[in-house]
Design an enzyme around this catalytic site. Structure first.
Site, mmCIF file in Angstrom:
data_model
loop_
_atom_site.group_PDB
_atom_site.id
_atom_site.type_symbol
_atom_site.label_atom_id
_atom_site.label_comp_id
_atom_site.label_asym_id
_atom_site.label_seq_id
_atom_site.Cartn_x
_atom_site.Cartn_y
_atom_site.Cartn_z
ATOM 1 N N CYS A 1 0.872 -1.179 0.000
ATOM 2 C CA CYS A 1 0.000 0.000 0.000
ATOM 3 C C CYS A 1 0.911 1.232 0.000
ATOM 4 C CB CYS A 1 -0.984 -0.010 1.166
ATOM 5 S SG CYS A 1 -0.227 0.087 2.794
ATOM 6 N N ASN B 1 2.305 1.646 4.156
ATOM 7 C CA ASN B 1 2.609 0.406 4.894
ATOM 8 C C ASN B 1 2.305 0.525 6.389
ATOM 9 O OD1 ASN B 1 5.456 -1.819 5.499
ATOM 10 N ND2 ASN B 1 3.372 -2.362 5.023
ATOM 11 N N CYS C 1 -1.397 1.009 7.219
ATOM 12 C CA CYS C 1 -2.838 0.726 7.360
ATOM 13 C C CYS C 1 -3.229 -0.541 6.606
ATOM 14 C CB CYS C 1 -3.685 1.909 6.866
ATOM 15 S SG CYS C 1 -3.376 3.456 7.740
ATOM 16 N N ARG C 2 -3.393 -0.440 5.294
ATOM 17 C CA ARG C 2 -3.981 -1.547 4.533
ATOM 18 C C ARG C 2 -3.073 -2.768 4.423
ATOM 19 N NH1 ARG C 2 -5.155 2.069 -0.584
ATOM 20 N NH2 ARG C 2 -3.235 2.989 0.267
ATOM 21 N N SER C 3 -1.817 -2.569 3.963
ATOM 22 C CA SER C 3 -0.994 -3.768 3.705
ATOM 23 C C SER C 3 -0.555 -4.501 4.977
ATOM 24 C CB SER C 3 0.190 -3.459 2.782
ATOM 25 O OG SER C 3 1.066 -2.521 3.338
ATOM 26 N N ASP D 1 -8.054 3.871 0.730
ATOM 27 C CA ASP D 1 -7.107 4.292 1.766
ATOM 28 C C ASP D 1 -7.873 4.901 2.949
ATOM 29 O OD1 ASP D 1 -5.116 5.363 3.262
ATOM 30 O OD2 ASP D 1 -4.112 6.393 1.598
HETATM 31 P P1 4NP Z 1 -1.759 2.977 3.830
HETATM 32 O O1 4NP Z 1 -2.344 4.402 4.328
HETATM 33 O O2 4NP Z 1 -1.221 3.220 2.442
HETATM 34 O O3 4NP Z 1 -2.956 2.071 3.832
HETATM 35 O O4 4NP Z 1 -0.701 2.589 4.830
HETATM 36 C C1 4NP Z 1 -1.565 5.562 4.348
HETATM 37 C C2 4NP Z 1 -0.737 5.791 5.414
HETATM 38 C C3 4NP Z 1 0.014 6.960 5.446
HETATM 39 C C4 4NP Z 1 -0.067 7.864 4.402
HETATM 40 C C5 4NP Z 1 -0.889 7.605 3.321
HETATM 41 C C6 4NP Z 1 -1.633 6.453 3.290
HETATM 42 N N1 4NP Z 1 0.685 9.063 4.445
HETATM 43 O O5 4NP Z 1 0.522 9.900 3.542
HETATM 44 O O6 4NP Z 1 1.493 9.265 5.366
#
Ligand code: 4NP
Length: 200
Positions: free
Chosen positions: A51, A54, A56-58, A170
């Site tokens: 994701c 790294n 939240c989702r993955s 997201d």
């Molecule tokens: P993820 O979510 O891709 O599911 O881990 C996010 C976590 C952090 C950010 C964006 C998406 N960020 O911009 O910091």
């Protein structure tokens, strides 16, 4: 007599298996006359969830998938990891909202964030599962050749229960409900993946 070892190193695997087999044979008063080594790590399913951050989702997909294969007694047949496109959260635990969401359902999301590494991850994994189209573009644009590019798949391709879904959205900038949705999406996909690999 078949003797196994969980070593990833073919030499250790062979040595360990041979020592175990020898010990067992001696305990039966037998002698080993021949041995054959099969590198089980080659037959492992090696999955990398991707994701953006790294956190939240993955890592949720990684945590759910690891628990599902462990609960099914299949952990030895899988190598499962996750990584992010960006490096903003490297070394961090998953977002506390994602961890709480998992903990309420009996999952422990505890992997530390890392960034996708094109120099090793295309070789190390067979199936690189991305959450959305942006992830797909980012990872495929780093692929050195067609073989590497063909390893990259949208997670939603396996999402039988969310047919037609374009992405695992997201949840980072949203509210708690978004994290529950993420959990629902990744657990449905993990379930579908386990069935896919079992050949159900
Ligand atoms: P993820 O979510 O891709 O599911 O881990 C996010 C976590 C952090 C950010 C964006 C998406 N960020 O911009 O910091």
């Amino acid at each position: 007599v078949i003797v196994g070892s969980d070593s990833h190193n073919p030499k250790n695997l062979c040595d360990e298996a041979f020592l175990k087999a020898n010990e067992y044979a001696r305990s039966l008063g037998l002698e080993i006359v021949d041995s054959l080594s099969i590198n089980m790590s080659k037959t492992k399913k090696r999955l990398l969830f991707i994701c953006l951050g790294n956190i939240c989702r993955s890592p949720a997909a990684e945590g759910v998938m690891k628990k599902m294969v462990a609960d099914a007694g299949l952990a030895a047949g899988y190598e499962i990891d996750s990584a992010g496109i960006g490096d903003w959260h490297v070394g961090q635990l998953p977002d506390s909202r994602m961890r709480n969401c998992g903990a309420r359902r009996g999952y422990n999301f505890n992997s530390r964030a890392r960034q996708f590494d094109k120099t090793v991850d295309f070789d190390r994994f067979d199936n690189i599962l991305v959450m959305d189209r942006n992830n797909y573009r980012a990872i495929t644009s780093m692929a050195p050749d067609d073989e590497a590019r063909d390893k990259v798949h949208m997670l939603t391709d396996y999402c039988v229960e969310h047919a037609g879904a374009e992405a695992v959205p997201d949840p980072y900038y949203g509210d708690e409900d978004g994290f529950a949705e993420t959990w629902g999406d990744v657990s449905a996909v993990a379930d579908a993946l386990v069935r896919h690999y079992r050949g159900d």
